[in-house]
Design a protein around this motif. Structure first.
Motif, PDB file in Angstrom:
ATOM      1  N   LYS A  26     -40.846 -86.681 -23.668  1.00 33.18           N
ATOM      2  CA  LYS A  26     -41.403 -87.128 -22.382  1.00 33.18           C
ATOM      3  C   LYS A  26     -41.700 -85.932 -21.480  1.00 33.18           C
ATOM      4  CE  LYS A  26     -38.884 -91.442 -22.712  1.00 33.18           C
ATOM      5  NZ  LYS A  26     -37.867 -92.302 -22.114  1.00 33.18           N
ATOM      6  N   THR A  78     -42.433 -87.035 -27.517  1.00 33.67           N
ATOM      7  CA  THR A  78     -41.148 -87.708 -27.712  1.00 33.67           C
ATOM      8  C   THR A  78     -40.107 -87.266 -26.685  1.00 33.67           C
ATOM      9  OG1 THR A  78     -40.514 -86.094 -29.396  1.00 33.67           O
ATOM     10  CG2 THR A  78     -41.514 -88.146 -30.164  1.00 33.67           C
ATOM     11  N   ASN A  82     -47.140 -93.087 -18.278  1.00 33.40           N
ATOM     12  CA  ASN A  82     -45.866 -92.509 -18.750  1.00 33.40           C
ATOM     13  C   ASN A  82     -44.928 -93.588 -19.280  1.00 33.40           C
ATOM     14  OD1 ASN A  82     -46.581 -89.867 -18.279  1.00 33.40           O
ATOM     15  ND2 ASN A  82     -45.769 -89.847 -16.211  1.00 33.40           N
ATOM     16  N   ASN A  83     -45.473 -94.486 -20.091  1.00 36.97           N
ATOM     17  CA  ASN A  83     -44.660 -95.561 -20.636  1.00 36.97           C
ATOM     18  C   ASN A  83     -44.665 -95.498 -22.162  1.00 36.97           C
ATOM     19  OD1 ASN A  83     -47.101 -96.696 -21.533  1.00 36.97           O
ATOM     20  ND2 ASN A  83     -47.265 -98.032 -19.757  1.00 36.97           N
ATOM     21  N   GLN A  84     -43.921 -96.393 -22.782  1.00 35.40           N
ATOM     22  CA  GLN A  84     -43.792 -96.388 -24.238  1.00 35.40           C
ATOM     23  C   GLN A  84     -45.131 -96.680 -24.914  1.00 35.40           C
ATOM     24  OE1 GLN A  84     -40.918 -95.396 -25.821  1.00 35.40           O
ATOM     25  NE2 GLN A  84     -42.284 -95.313 -27.594  1.00 35.40           N
ATOM     26  N   GLN A  85     -45.953 -97.499 -24.316  1.00 33.05           N
ATOM     27  CA  GLN A  85     -47.261 -97.816 -24.905  1.00 33.05           C
ATOM     28  C   GLN A  85     -48.131 -96.562 -25.004  1.00 33.05           C
ATOM     29  OE1 GLN A  85     -49.408-100.885 -22.836  1.00 33.05           O
ATOM     30  NE2 GLN A  85     -50.994-100.996 -24.390  1.00 33.05           N
ATOM     31  N   GLU A  86     -48.146 -95.746 -23.968  1.00 34.25           N
ATOM     32  CA  GLU A  86     -48.896 -94.477 -24.009  1.00 34.25           C
ATOM     33  C   GLU A  86     -48.315 -93.536 -25.052  1.00 34.25           C
ATOM     34  OE1 GLU A  86     -49.267 -92.371 -20.303  1.00 34.25           O
ATOM     35  OE2 GLU A  86     -51.081 -93.451 -19.778  1.00 34.25           O
ATOM     36  N   ARG A  87     -46.989 -93.439 -25.098  1.00 29.56           N
ATOM     37  CA  ARG A  87     -46.356 -92.560 -26.080  1.00 29.56           C
ATOM     38  C   ARG A  87     -46.668 -93.021 -27.501  1.00 29.56           C
ATOM     39  NH1 ARG A  87     -42.846 -92.487 -21.879  1.00 29.56           N
ATOM     40  NH2 ARG A  87     -41.497 -94.135 -22.645  1.00 29.56           N
ATOM     41  N   ASP A  88     -46.632 -94.341 -27.729  1.00 34.00           N
ATOM     42  CA  ASP A  88     -46.965 -94.866 -29.056  1.00 34.00           C
ATOM     43  C   ASP A  88     -48.406 -94.537 -29.436  1.00 34.00           C
ATOM     44  OD1 ASP A  88     -44.410 -95.916 -29.298  1.00 34.00           O
ATOM     45  OD2 ASP A  88     -45.012 -97.969 -28.806  1.00 34.00           O
TER      46      ASP A  88
END
Length: 68
Positions: free
Chosen positions: A22, A20, A37-43
């Motif tokens: 990053k 969260t 390193n985008n929101q899709q990977e973080r999700d």
């Protein structure tokens, strides 16, 4: 179990914090591709953490291992 690292709730807490915030490092390589390193990977990372927490709550063990 050689080559396996058991993950604890504290490990998952630390991983969630790093995701969260990053703080995960950018990676690139033949075996694992390149970080987006985008929101899709973080999700996806947070979904794994949630699933792992459910497993721990069910008194199961969660392990990390690298396949290479």
């Amino acid at each position: 179990m050689a080559g396996f690292i058991e993950l604890t709730a504290a490990d998952l807490d630390a991983l969630a914090w790093d995701v969260t915030a990053k703080r995960l490092p950018f990676t690139t390589g033949f075996f694992f591709g390149q970080s987006a390193n985008n929101q899709q990977e973080r999700d996806a990372d947070l979904a794994f953490i949630a699933k792992a927490r459910q497993a721990l709550a069910a008194k199961l063990c969660v392990y990390y291992t690298a396949w290479w």
